[in-house]
Design an enzyme around this catalytic site. Structure first.
Site, PDB file in Angstrom:
ATOM      1  N   ASN A  91       0.881  -1.155   0.000  1.00 51.74           N
ATOM      2  CA  ASN A  91       0.000   0.000   0.000  1.00 51.74           C
ATOM      3  C   ASN A  91       0.921   1.208   0.000  1.00 51.74           C
ATOM      4  O   ASN A  91       1.564   1.504   1.012  1.00 51.74           O
ATOM      5  CB  ASN A  91      -0.896   0.024   1.245  1.00 51.74           C
ATOM      6  CG  ASN A  91      -2.099  -0.875   1.113  1.00 51.74           C
ATOM      7  OD1 ASN A  91      -2.454  -1.286   0.014  1.00 51.74           O
ATOM      8  ND2 ASN A  91      -2.725  -1.181   2.224  1.00 51.74           N
ATOM      9  N   SER A  92       1.023   1.917  -1.108  1.00 52.34           N
ATOM     10  CA  SER A  92       1.987   2.995  -1.245  1.00 52.34           C
ATOM     11  C   SER A  92       1.616   4.188  -0.380  1.00 52.34           C
ATOM     12  O   SER A  92       0.498   4.274   0.157  1.00 52.34           O
ATOM     13  CB  SER A  92       2.091   3.422  -2.712  1.00 52.34           C
ATOM     14  OG  SER A  92       2.549   2.358  -3.507  1.00 52.34           O
ATOM     15  N   GLN A  93       2.550   5.129  -0.228  1.00 54.93           N
ATOM     16  CA  GLN A  93       2.332   6.308   0.597  1.00 54.93           C
ATOM     17  C   GLN A  93       1.079   7.040   0.117  1.00 54.93           C
ATOM     18  O   GLN A  93       1.029   7.544  -1.000  1.00 54.93           O
ATOM     19  CB  GLN A  93       3.544   7.226   0.539  1.00 54.93           C
ATOM     20  CG  GLN A  93       3.423   8.421   1.452  1.00 54.93           C
ATOM     21  CD  GLN A  93       4.546   9.419   1.242  1.00 54.93           C
ATOM     22  OE1 GLN A  93       5.328   9.309   0.301  1.00 54.93           O
ATOM     23  NE2 GLN A  93       4.626  10.395   2.121  1.00 54.93           N
TER      24      GLN A  93
END
Length: 431
Positions: A91-93
């Site tokens: 889950n990217s920034q």
């Protein structure tokens, strides 16, 4: 838990708003994004994860209250399997990927494809943003694809579907798409994207840098025009690597000790001289070297980034040229140029440096970028460089450089990379 969750969501939206303002959005997080994020609770898409690559495993389903603060933080989350091993998915920034989506221009009614949909949270947010449009996510990890589809169904999000499969082949069934999103660093653009994005459609694409370890990249927003993609804008970033045939090329840094001829030439430099690039100041070296390194990667087939085994960021790593036939290596370090073996590689690097400075020391924003099928790539010429990568090629054109301008060698770098972001997920690289 509902009041506590609401408190965390409100705090989370405040983080996103602040991050948008720091990235130059005077109005902060757009209201339609705020509504989409609020309507897509992030904790409904988080199960087993790590907040840090070497940190402990968190199990949200088992201890939800304990992990709410981590879930609703502006940090990457690494998906973890049942065996506690990290998966090739994150889950990217949140603030950064949402800011990129804002640049992509999602509108109601759009048909969207996301390659590598991971947990499904971003696909769900996009589903809210496109309204009566549709989103399809393609995820190669079967367990992750099935779990994210179940999470979407539990929230009643009917206009988003997750397909288990190889993102390199896209999804013909829903094509053509108005928008396409890839959140992994791509070395060679899969040919399916040339066919499945509609004319005038946009593609969000992290383009892996040569020698960047597969993570360091330009994150570009491209528009499809006449069967090719033209970059509307690009920012430096770092994301997980896109996996598949042909994607490993150009990604890895080279270890000098592994060069077959290094034992015979590596004891003492045959050439040492000062190099004004960075003037021995590592902080200045990072900004200027980023621009020169890009130029070398575009123009010199022997380009390499070297791994000293100390885990440096790409911005601090030594780089240069390797000429195996001539048994020659040239290495740029802060304030110095080192040559080993025959003079061929240092000579070529010095010539490239002189060409770069004569052009005004251009950085990435000084170039117009197109991504084309390799067979459509033009011939290189003055102010035009072609980087063939496989089925696709990068065409770099120096803006307003026909013929290239005559500029003094001491002109400042035209543009510099953005300052460092959080050390997590998809982010701007170090200075």
């Amino acid at each position: 838990m509902e009041p506590e969750i609401e408190e965390h969501i409100t705090r989370f939206l405040g983080m996103l708003d602040t991050a948008f303002r720091r990235r130059g959005e005077a109005e902060g997080l757009p209201e339609r994004f705020r509504e989409a994020v609020r309507g897509t609770p992030r904790h409904r898409f988080v199960h087993r994860f790590r907040a840090d690559r070497d940190g402990p495993v968190g199990d949200f389903d088992a201890e939800p209250q304990r992990h709410l603060a981590a879930v609703y933080s502006d940090r990457v989350q690494i998906h973890v399997g049942a065996d506690d091993a990290a998966l090739e998915s994150t889950n990217s920034q949140p603030s950064y990927v949402l800011w990129l989506l804002h640049r992509l221009g999602l509108e109601a009614g759009h048909r969207v494809i996301e390659i590598g949909s991971g947990s499904g949270w971003l696909a769900a947010v996009m589903g809210r943003l496109v309204g009566d449009g549709s989103v399809v996510g393609v995820e190669i990890l079967g367990d992750l694809a099935r779990r994210s589809q179940a999470d979407l169904a539990a929230l009643g999000i009917a206009n988003v579907a997750i397909v288990e499969g190889d993102g390199a082949v896209g999804n013909d069934a829903g094509a053509p798409y108005d928008r396409a999103v890839i959140m992994a660093a791509v070395w060679d653009l899969p040919t399916a994207l040339f066919d499945q994005v509609a004319e005038g459609g946009r593609l969000l694409l992290p383009i892996a840098l040569a020698g960047g370890g597969g993570r360091d990249c330009h994150v570009a927003v491209l528009r499809r025009e006449d069967g090719r993609f033209r970059a509307l804008e690009a920012v430096p970033g770092a994301v997980v690597r896109f996996v598949g045939p042909g994607q490993e090329r150009g990604a890895e840094r080279r270890r000098l000790g592994e060069l077959p001829f290094w034992p015979g030439i590596g004891a003492t430099p045959a050439l040492y001289r000062t190099l004004s690039l960075g003037a021995r100041d590592p902080a200045r070296f990072g900004a200027a070297a980023y621009a020169f390194r890009l130029f070398l990667g575009q123009t010199e087939p022997g380009f390499a980034v070297f791994d000293d085994g100390e885990g440096e960021e790409l911005s601090a790593s030594p780089f240069g040229l390797v000429d195996t036939a001539a048994r020659s290596v040239a290495i740029c370090r802060p304030g110095m140029l080192l040559g080993y073996g025959s003079p061929e590689a240092p000579r070529r690097l010095d010539a490239a440096y002189r060409r770069w400075t004569a052009l005004g020391m251009p950085g990435p924003a000084a170039f117009e970028l197109e991504v084309v099928r390799t067979e459509q790539a033009p011939r290189p010429g003055p102010g035009l460089w072609v980087e063939k990568r496989g089925v696709s090629a990068l065409v770099w054109r120096l803006a307003g450089a026909a013929p290239p301008p005559r500029v003094g060698r001491q002109k400042a770098v035209r543009d510099r990379p953005r300052p460092a972001g959080p050390e997590t997920g998809i982010r701007p690289p170090g200075p």
